[in-house]
Write a protein that holds these residues in place. Structure first.
Motif, mmCIF file in Angstrom:
data_model
loop_
_atom_site.group_PDB
_atom_site.id
_atom_site.type_symbol
_atom_site.label_atom_id
_atom_site.label_comp_id
_atom_site.label_asym_id
_atom_site.label_seq_id
_atom_site.Cartn_x
_atom_site.Cartn_y
_atom_site.Cartn_z
ATOM 1 N N VAL A 51 10.174 -4.846 -0.038
ATOM 2 C CA VAL A 51 10.126 -3.453 -0.505
ATOM 3 C C VAL A 51 10.353 -3.436 -2.025
ATOM 4 O O VAL A 51 11.292 -4.066 -2.523
ATOM 5 N N ILE A 52 9.452 -2.757 -2.722
ATOM 6 C CA ILE A 52 9.595 -2.624 -4.178
ATOM 7 C C ILE A 52 10.698 -1.591 -4.442
ATOM 8 O O ILE A 52 10.661 -0.483 -3.889
ATOM 9 N N ILE A 53 11.647 -1.952 -5.258
ATOM 10 C CA ILE A 53 12.758 -1.043 -5.567
ATOM 11 C C ILE A 53 12.901 -0.968 -7.077
ATOM 12 O O ILE A 53 12.952 -1.994 -7.762
ATOM 13 N N GLY A 54 12.910 0.261 -7.590
ATOM 14 C CA GLY A 54 13.172 0.454 -9.021
ATOM 15 C C GLY A 54 11.964 0.311 -9.913
ATOM 16 O O GLY A 54 12.114 0.053 -11.120
ATOM 17 N N CYS A 100 11.882 2.811 -0.531
ATOM 18 C CA CYS A 100 12.546 3.111 0.745
ATOM 19 C C CYS A 100 13.683 4.068 0.446
ATOM 20 O O CYS A 100 14.105 4.211 -0.704
ATOM 21 N N SER A 101 14.155 4.699 1.493
ATOM 22 C CA SER A 101 15.313 5.581 1.326
ATOM 23 C C SER A 101 16.593 4.760 1.285
ATOM 24 O O SER A 101 16.668 3.689 1.902
ATOM 25 N N GLU A 102 17.601 5.297 0.613
ATOM 26 C CA GLU A 102 18.918 4.644 0.632
ATOM 27 C C GLU A 102 19.736 5.140 1.823
ATOM 28 O O GLU A 102 20.870 4.716 2.013
ATOM 29 N N HIS A 103 19.135 6.068 2.612
ATOM 30 C CA HIS A 103 19.843 6.617 3.783
ATOM 31 C C HIS A 103 19.237 6.058 5.068
ATOM 32 O O HIS A 103 18.104 5.602 5.082
ATOM 33 N N ASP A 104 19.995 6.195 6.161
ATOM 34 C CA ASP A 104 19.520 5.651 7.441
ATOM 35 C C ASP A 104 18.531 6.565 8.139
ATOM 36 O O ASP A 104 17.506 6.116 8.648
ATOM 37 N N ALA A 105 18.864 7.853 8.227
ATOM 38 C CA ALA A 105 18.045 8.803 8.993
ATOM 39 C C ALA A 105 18.577 10.205 8.709
ATOM 40 O O ALA A 105 19.673 10.344 8.173
ATOM 41 N N GLY A 106 17.812 11.215 9.067
ATOM 42 C CA GLY A 106 18.349 12.573 8.998
ATOM 43 C C GLY A 106 17.568 13.482 8.083
ATOM 44 O O GLY A 106 16.358 13.327 7.904
ATOM 45 N N ALA A 107 18.268 14.442 7.486
ATOM 46 C CA ALA A 107 17.639 15.535 6.746
ATOM 47 C C ALA A 107 17.288 15.100 5.319
ATOM 48 O O ALA A 107 17.939 15.504 4.348
ATOM 49 N N TYR A 108 16.270 14.276 5.204
ATOM 50 C CA TYR A 108 15.803 13.777 3.901
ATOM 51 C C TYR A 108 14.286 13.923 3.860
ATOM 52 O O TYR A 108 13.539 12.944 3.963
ATOM 53 N N THR A 109 13.833 15.142 3.757
ATOM 54 C CA THR A 109 12.403 15.444 3.838
ATOM 55 C C THR A 109 11.591 14.584 2.869
ATOM 56 O O THR A 109 11.934 14.491 1.687
ATOM 57 N N ALA A 154 21.972 1.212 -4.239
ATOM 58 C CA ALA A 154 22.144 1.627 -2.830
ATOM 59 C C ALA A 154 20.906 1.241 -2.018
ATOM 60 O O ALA A 154 21.011 0.819 -0.855
ATOM 61 N N LYS A 155 19.732 1.370 -2.613
ATOM 62 C CA LYS A 155 18.492 1.008 -1.897
ATOM 63 C C LYS A 155 18.441 -0.502 -1.635
ATOM 64 O O LYS A 155 17.988 -0.933 -0.570
ATOM 65 N N ILE A 156 18.877 -1.279 -2.596
ATOM 66 C CA ILE A 156 18.883 -2.740 -2.388
ATOM 67 C C ILE A 156 19.796 -3.092 -1.214
ATOM 68 O O ILE A 156 19.432 -3.867 -0.327
ATOM 69 N N HIS A 157 20.986 -2.494 -1.193
ATOM 70 C CA HIS A 157 21.906 -2.772 -0.076
ATOM 71 C C HIS A 157 21.291 -2.324 1.257
ATOM 72 O O HIS A 157 21.388 -3.032 2.263
ATOM 73 N N LYS A 158 20.672 -1.149 1.244
ATOM 74 C CA LYS A 158 20.082 -0.630 2.498
ATOM 75 C C LYS A 158 18.946 -1.541 2.956
ATOM 76 O O LYS A 158 18.814 -1.866 4.144
ATOM 77 N N ALA A 159 18.123 -1.984 2.021
ATOM 78 C CA ALA A 159 17.016 -2.877 2.382
ATOM 79 C C ALA A 159 17.552 -4.161 3.005
ATOM 80 O O ALA A 159 17.060 -4.639 4.029
ATOM 81 N N PRO A 181 0.836 -1.198 0.000
ATOM 82 C CA PRO A 181 0.000 0.000 0.000
ATOM 83 C C PRO A 181 0.872 1.249 0.000
ATOM 84 O O PRO A 181 2.094 1.143 0.155
ATOM 85 N N PRO A 182 0.280 2.435 -0.099
ATOM 86 C CA PRO A 182 1.084 3.643 0.125
ATOM 87 C C PRO A 182 1.592 3.659 1.570
ATOM 88 O O PRO A 182 1.003 3.013 2.449
ATOM 89 N N PHE A 183 2.649 4.410 1.832
ATOM 90 C CA PHE A 183 3.240 4.437 3.183
ATOM 91 C C PHE A 183 2.194 4.690 4.269
ATOM 92 O O PHE A 183 2.213 4.052 5.314
ATOM 93 N N VAL A 184 1.279 5.648 4.006
ATOM 94 C CA VAL A 184 0.342 6.060 5.061
ATOM 95 C C VAL A 184 -0.618 4.945 5.450
ATOM 96 O O VAL A 184 -1.243 5.022 6.514
ATOM 97 N N SER A 185 -0.753 3.926 4.631
ATOM 98 C CA SER A 185 -1.689 2.834 4.948
ATOM 99 C C SER A 185 -0.990 1.607 5.522
ATOM 100 O O SER A 185 -1.649 0.616 5.848
ATOM 101 N N LEU A 186 0.338 1.666 5.647
ATOM 102 C CA LEU A 186 1.065 0.493 6.151
ATOM 103 C C LEU A 186 0.640 0.131 7.568
ATOM 104 O O LEU A 186 0.465 -1.045 7.900
ATOM 105 N N ALA A 187 0.466 1.141 8.415
ATOM 106 C CA ALA A 187 0.139 0.845 9.817
ATOM 107 C C ALA A 187 -1.225 0.175 9.915
ATOM 108 O O ALA A 187 -1.410 -0.761 10.703
ATOM 109 N N LYS A 188 -2.175 0.636 9.116
ATOM 110 C CA LYS A 188 -3.510 0.015 9.130
ATOM 111 C C LYS A 188 -3.423 -1.438 8.658
ATOM 112 O O LYS A 188 -4.006 -2.342 9.247
#
Ligand code: PEP
Length: 265
Positions: free
Chosen positions: A100-103, A75-84, A120-125, A44-51
């Motif tokens: 996680v669907i990538i690409g 998903c992000s290829e980064h861990d955390a931080g300033a990635y609005t 990078a996203k595959i490695h992060k996942a 689903p979209p991110f906002v519906s994952l919790a439901k």
């Protein structure tokens, strides 16, 4: 090789929280008591994952509901931080996300995601133990210019750069010809089988024949209840990534039913 087919619903930017709840109510009641030789996944979209997680992972959820895997669309290829606007793999893990669907071609074409970003996203996942559904596929212009194999080879080689054999075993590839996504035009089963066999041959070159034989390769591009059986009967097609036809519980279920009955059990 008995590869368990995987049918994944990619809802794209559809299905908010209440639509997700409505879908699951209907889908789970239809699924009750049915068993398929197939893995069922919903992205689903991110906002519906919790439901989705609340319903599917509730202690009172049925066995059929518990067996459905939850996927994110990105998903992000980064861990955390300033990635609005981004969402990290650890945040996804908290919501019981497994795949996680990538690409996806829409991420590549609309958001300019490059092979290097996707790698990078595959490695992060994998660092977070998420299983990537790595999408590849050619545009119509590329196919007509005779570039199908070169494009697929490049996407595979660059996207899987330095991905270990162990991580490859946790990954699914989705072959999605861009010209067949959301267009109502499906690749013929011969076109799809040829592309899948080629993808498997490139994986065999990169990782050896055993890894290639075990890898699941989904087809995506206007899969519907009416064409699922023929596509899934192809020897190198191991399930489907489904957009439009997975927005409706009955048609998603019919794709799973029609597609999995042609597989070895
Ligand atoms: C997709 O979004 O991955 C897809 C295959 O969409 P559709 O089934 O609508 O063609």
């Amino acid at each position: 090789m008995n590869r368990k087919p995987i049918f994944a619903a990619n809802w794209k930017m559809n299905m908010g929280v209440s639509a997700t709840e409505d879908f699951l109510k209907s889908f789970l009641s239809k699924l009750q008591g049915q068993s398929f030789h197939a893995e069922i996944v919903i992205a689903p979209p991110f906002v519906s994952l919790a439901k989705l997680a609340d319903i599917l992972r509730s202690p009172s959820a049925s066995n059929e509901a518990q067996a459905i895997q939850i996927a994110a669309q990105n998903c992000s290829e980064h861990d955390a931080g300033a990635y609005t606007g981004e969402v990290s793999v650890l945040m996804l893990r908290e919501l019981f996300v497994h795949y996680v669907i990538i690409g996806h071609s829409e991420r590549r074409a609309i958001y300019g995601e490059t092979d290097a970003t996707l790698n990078a996203k595959i490695h992060k996942a994998r660092e977070a133990n998420l299983k990537p559904i790595f999408c590849i596929g050619e545009t119509l212009a590329q196919r007509e210019a005779g570039q199908l194999e070169a494009i697929l080879r490049t996407q595979l080689t660059a996207g899987l750069k330095e991905v270990s054999d162990k991580d490859l075993a946790e990954l699914v590839i989705a072959y999605e010809p861009v010209w067949a996504i959301g267009t109502g035009v499906t690749a013929t089963s011969a076109q799809a089988q040829d592309a899948h066999a080629f993808v498997r041959s490139v994986i065999a070159e990169l990782y050896g024949p055993d890894s290639a034989a075990k890898l699941r390769i989904q087809y995506g591009g206007s899969v519907k209840p009416g064409n699922a059986a023929e596509l899934m009967a192809c020897p190198d097609i191991d399930g489907a990534l489904i957009g439009g036809a997975a927005l409706e519980p009955q048609s998603f279920l019919e794709i799973i039913r029609n597609g999995s009955c042609t597989q070895d059990s």
